[in-house]
Design a protein around this motif. Structure first.
Motif, PDB file in Angstrom:
ATOM      1  N   GLU A   1      70.041  65.188  66.311  1.00  0.00           N
ATOM      2  CA  GLU A   1      70.115  64.598  67.644  1.00  0.00           C
ATOM      3  C   GLU A   1      69.480  63.205  67.711  1.00  0.00           C
ATOM      4  O   GLU A   1      68.522  62.967  68.458  1.00  0.00           O
ATOM      5  CB  GLU A   1      69.486  65.539  68.679  1.00  0.00           C
ATOM      6  N   PRO A   2      70.012  62.244  66.973  1.00  0.00           N
ATOM      7  CA  PRO A   2      69.443  60.896  66.985  1.00  0.00           C
ATOM      8  C   PRO A   2      69.641  60.167  68.305  1.00  0.00           C
ATOM      9  O   PRO A   2      68.984  59.154  68.556  1.00  0.00           O
ATOM     10  CB  PRO A   2      70.227  60.195  65.859  1.00  0.00           C
ATOM     11  N   GLU A   3      70.535  60.674  69.149  1.00  0.00           N
ATOM     12  CA  GLU A   3      70.859  59.974  70.396  1.00  0.00           C
ATOM     13  C   GLU A   3      69.856  60.206  71.517  1.00  0.00           C
ATOM     14  O   GLU A   3      69.940  59.559  72.579  1.00  0.00           O
ATOM     15  CB  GLU A   3      72.244  60.405  70.882  1.00  0.00           C
ATOM     16  N   LEU A   4      68.884  61.085  71.318  1.00  0.00           N
ATOM     17  CA  LEU A   4      67.967  61.448  72.400  1.00  0.00           C
ATOM     18  C   LEU A   4      67.250  60.225  72.952  1.00  0.00           C
ATOM     19  O   LEU A   4      66.660  59.436  72.214  1.00  0.00           O
ATOM     20  CB  LEU A   4      66.938  62.464  71.905  1.00  0.00           C
ATOM     21  N   GLY A   5      67.297  60.055  74.272  1.00  0.00           N
ATOM     22  CA  GLY A   5      66.562  58.998  74.941  1.00  0.00           C
ATOM     23  C   GLY A   5      67.174  57.615  74.840  1.00  0.00           C
ATOM     24  O   GLY A   5      66.556  56.641  75.301  1.00  0.00           O
ATOM     25  N   LEU A   6      68.372  57.496  74.262  1.00  0.00           N
ATOM     26  CA  LEU A   6      68.969  56.180  74.089  1.00  0.00           C
ATOM     27  C   LEU A   6      69.932  55.844  75.221  1.00  0.00           C
ATOM     28  O   LEU A   6      70.637  56.708  75.748  1.00  0.00           O
ATOM     29  CB  LEU A   6      69.731  56.110  72.754  1.00  0.00           C
TER      30      LEU A   6
ATOM     31  N   TYR B   1      52.713  35.427  73.410  1.00  0.00           N
ATOM     32  CA  TYR B   1      51.768  36.480  73.753  1.00  0.00           C
ATOM     33  C   TYR B   1      52.103  37.749  72.971  1.00  0.00           C
ATOM     34  O   TYR B   1      53.236  38.249  73.020  1.00  0.00           O
ATOM     35  CB  TYR B   1      51.805  36.780  75.249  1.00  0.00           C
ATOM     36  N   PRO B   2      51.148  38.292  72.215  1.00  0.00           N
ATOM     37  CA  PRO B   2      51.437  39.481  71.391  1.00  0.00           C
ATOM     38  C   PRO B   2      51.511  40.752  72.228  1.00  0.00           C
ATOM     39  O   PRO B   2      50.561  41.119  72.926  1.00  0.00           O
ATOM     40  CB  PRO B   2      50.261  39.519  70.413  1.00  0.00           C
ATOM     41  N   MET B   3      52.635  41.416  72.144  1.00  0.00           N
ATOM     42  CA  MET B   3      52.802  42.714  72.792  1.00  0.00           C
ATOM     43  C   MET B   3      52.403  43.806  71.797  1.00  0.00           C
ATOM     44  O   MET B   3      52.503  43.620  70.581  1.00  0.00           O
ATOM     45  CB  MET B   3      54.255  42.904  73.224  1.00  0.00           C
ATOM     46  N   GLN B   4      51.974  44.929  72.327  1.00  0.00           N
ATOM     47  CA  GLN B   4      51.493  46.022  71.482  1.00  0.00           C
ATOM     48  C   GLN B   4      52.539  47.129  71.377  1.00  0.00           C
ATOM     49  O   GLN B   4      53.474  47.200  72.188  1.00  0.00           O
ATOM     50  CB  GLN B   4      50.183  46.571  72.050  1.00  0.00           C
ATOM     51  N   PRO B   5      52.402  48.015  70.383  1.00  0.00           N
ATOM     52  CA  PRO B   5      53.398  49.081  70.218  1.00  0.00           C
ATOM     53  C   PRO B   5      53.601  49.927  71.469  1.00  0.00           C
ATOM     54  O   PRO B   5      54.719  50.388  71.727  1.00  0.00           O
ATOM     55  CB  PRO B   5      52.818  49.919  69.072  1.00  0.00           C
ATOM     56  N   TYR B   6      52.545  50.124  72.264  1.00  0.00           N
ATOM     57  CA  TYR B   6      52.694  50.965  73.451  1.00  0.00           C
ATOM     58  C   TYR B   6      53.520  50.292  74.536  1.00  0.00           C
ATOM     59  O   TYR B   6      53.909  50.927  75.520  1.00  0.00           O
ATOM     60  CB  TYR B   6      51.326  51.391  74.001  1.00  0.00           C
ATOM     61  N   HIS B   7      53.828  48.995  74.375  1.00  0.00           N
ATOM     62  CA  HIS B   7      54.682  48.314  75.338  1.00  0.00           C
ATOM     63  C   HIS B   7      56.159  48.631  75.137  1.00  0.00           C
ATOM     64  O   HIS B   7      56.976  48.345  76.014  1.00  0.00           O
ATOM     65  CB  HIS B   7      54.464  46.793  75.250  1.00  0.00           C
ATOM     66  N   PHE B   8      56.510  49.179  73.975  1.00  0.00           N
ATOM     67  CA  PHE B   8      57.893  49.601  73.762  1.00  0.00           C
ATOM     68  C   PHE B   8      58.160  50.893  74.529  1.00  0.00           C
ATOM     69  O   PHE B   8      57.340  51.810  74.535  1.00  0.00           O
ATOM     70  CB  PHE B   8      58.162  49.873  72.273  1.00  0.00           C
ATOM     71  N   SER B   9      59.328  50.989  75.153  1.00  0.00           N
ATOM     72  CA  SER B   9      59.731  52.251  75.771  1.00  0.00           C
ATOM     73  C   SER B   9      60.037  53.267  74.670  1.00  0.00           C
ATOM     74  O   SER B   9      60.223  52.912  73.495  1.00  0.00           O
ATOM     75  CB  SER B   9      60.983  52.054  76.632  1.00  0.00           C
ATOM     76  N   ASP B  10      60.099  54.543  75.058  1.00  0.00           N
ATOM     77  CA  ASP B  10      60.402  55.585  74.072  1.00  0.00           C
ATOM     78  C   ASP B  10      61.746  55.328  73.405  1.00  0.00           C
ATOM     79  O   ASP B  10      61.887  55.449  72.181  1.00  0.00           O
ATOM     80  CB  ASP B  10      60.412  56.961  74.740  1.00  0.00           C
ATOM     81  N   GLY B  11      62.756  54.993  74.213  1.00  0.00           N
ATOM     82  CA  GLY B  11      64.083  54.757  73.651  1.00  0.00           C
ATOM     83  C   GLY B  11      64.114  53.550  72.726  1.00  0.00           C
ATOM     84  O   GLY B  11      64.774  53.571  71.687  1.00  0.00           O
ATOM     85  N   SER B  12      63.367  52.500  73.084  1.00  0.00           N
ATOM     86  CA  SER B  12      63.353  51.285  72.266  1.00  0.00           C
ATOM     87  C   SER B  12      62.744  51.546  70.895  1.00  0.00           C
ATOM     88  O   SER B  12      63.309  51.168  69.862  1.00  0.00           O
ATOM     89  CB  SER B  12      62.579  50.176  72.978  1.00  0.00           C
ATOM     90  N   ILE B  13      61.578  52.195  70.858  1.00  0.00           N
ATOM     91  CA  ILE B  13      60.928  52.416  69.572  1.00  0.00           C
ATOM     92  C   ILE B  13      61.692  53.442  68.737  1.00  0.00           C
ATOM     93  O   ILE B  13      61.746  53.347  67.509  1.00  0.00           O
ATOM     94  CB  ILE B  13      59.446  52.820  69.755  1.00  0.00           C
ATOM     95  N   ARG B  14      62.347  54.388  69.402  1.00  0.00           N
ATOM     96  CA  ARG B  14      63.161  55.347  68.656  1.00  0.00           C
ATOM     97  C   ARG B  14      64.344  54.636  68.006  1.00  0.00           C
ATOM     98  O   ARG B  14      64.697  54.917  66.852  1.00  0.00           O
ATOM     99  CB  ARG B  14      63.655  56.461  69.573  1.00  0.00           C
TER     100      ARG B  14
END
Length: 371
Positions: free
Chosen positions: A282-287, A248-261
């Motif tokens: 600050e690359p660590e934001l949201g991780l 099943y194809p997931m879309q970009p909006y299914h990624f959390s902010d931390g995941s896509i970052r």
């Protein structure tokens, strides 16, 4: 990485909160840490300024930053001009920015390029009398002398200043982009999907490495579904993906902010042909903490292939580096100062504490203290 592409020494005078930073040495890995307002972001701004100068966009940079008066240390009454000097191995470049009568007017003055070999030393261009660089003019002229300016020009123009803070629903990285825009990862990763598509087609081993690293942080990720689609005359691709155990194809909006970052960071740091320098604030934001630890490994690995300039406030990210890699920013007497430490000065402390703990405890003075 060739030493002639790495920024080895830097002098800044009269720029933002930096009254004077003299002949500061930079290595392959430079991790800047400091409290809010200490000056980390202002140092990052220098890289944007020099990149803008090389791209003939300095006027836009200055206007977006409040005008020339806002860039002068403590304003016009205190500082008459800004001075910058850079050294890339045997090459060098220096210049001044002098303010005009209003916030939009200024001139690039006293430009000179440097070559360490022979008896050449500094060679002065003089002053253009306007906002354009004479070094850039020489490179674009194509004359024989352009070869002396091109190494610095090429190094600076290749710099990538990545900023992946905006990962919301409207962020460009979550939307389709034309497939042709896949050669160079953009500063905000707007072309993340075509960049990964080109990597998969031309650098399969690197693509697999990016995918494997992302699977550690996003364990349900199976693979990216990078399938170009026609939109009229345009052919675009978005960051669709599939989870393990299903097609099943997931879309970009299914990624959390931390995941896509993190995916953006992995793509930037593992790219097979990196720029002369990668600068990230600050690359660590949201991780997640485990993602931050992995990010530290990616940064150390990338520093073997290119120069890294990183600004952070994360003790956990600091824990991934040697104390020699860390530069602490502080405010003293109203100005930003930067200090690199020697391991021998902290040998006893490091027997019981990590680097991040030393910063959090203000043993490495860059925490939330007062001037």
């Amino acid at each position: 990485m060739g030493s002639d592409r790495q920024l080895a020494h830097l002098t800044i005078r009269g720029f933002k909160s930096i009254r004077e930073l003299s002949d500061f040495e930079l290595g392959s890995l430079n991790v800047f840490v400091g409290a809010n307002g200490a000056g980390k972001s202002n140092l990052i701004s220098f890289f944007r300024l020099l990149r803008a100068l090389m791209e003939d966009n300095l006027s836009d940079y200055i206007l977006k930053n409040g005008g020339v008066g806002d860039l002068l240390f403590n304003g016009r009454k205190t500082t008459a001009e800004m001075f910058f000097e850079t050294h890339f191995g045997p090459r060098g470049y220096r210049f001044k920015i002098t303010p005009g009568a209003d916030e939009e007017s200024f001139a690039v003055a006293d430009e000179a390029r440097y070559y360490a070999h022979g008896t050449s030393g500094w060679w002065k261009f003089g002053s253009s009398g306007n906002e354009k660089s004479m070094l850039v003019r020489e490179v674009k002229s194509g004359t024989r002398d352009a070869e002396y300016s091109r190494p610095v020009y090429d190094a600076v123009c290749s710099w990538k200043i990545y900023h992946f803070h905006d990962t919301g629903d409207t962020a460009a990285m979550r939307h389709a982009e034309i497939v042709q825009d896949g050669e160079i990862l953009r500063p905000d990763a707007a072309n993340l999907a075509p960049f990964l598509l080109r990597m998969r087609e031309e650098e399969a081993a690197t693509y697999q490495e990016v995918l494997d690293v992302c699977r550690i942080v996003v364990p349900y990720l199976d693979d990216f579904l990078l399938k170009p689609k026609k939109y009229g005359a345009a052919e675009k691709v978005s960051l669709a993906w599939k989870t393990k155990g299903t097609d099943y194809p997931m879309q970009p909006y299914h990624f959390s902010d931390g995941s896509i970052r993190f995916i953006c960071l992995a793509a930037a740091l593992l790219q097979p042909t990196p720029p002369a320098a990668i600068i990230i604030d600050e690359p660590e934001l949201g991780l997640h903490p485990e993602a931050i630890r992995l990010l530290g490994e990616l940064l150390k690995d990338a520093a073997k292939r290119t120069q890294l300039i990183v600004a952070t406030q994360s003790p956990l990210l600091l824990d991934q580096f040697a104390i020699e890699d860390i530069v602490v920013a502080n405010r003293k007497d109203g100005q930003s100062v930067f200090e690199r430490f020697d391991r021998k000065d902290f040998t006893a402390w490091l027997e019981d504490y990590s680097v991040g703990e030393l910063w959090a405890k203000n043993v490495i003075r860059g925490g939330t203290g007062h001037e």
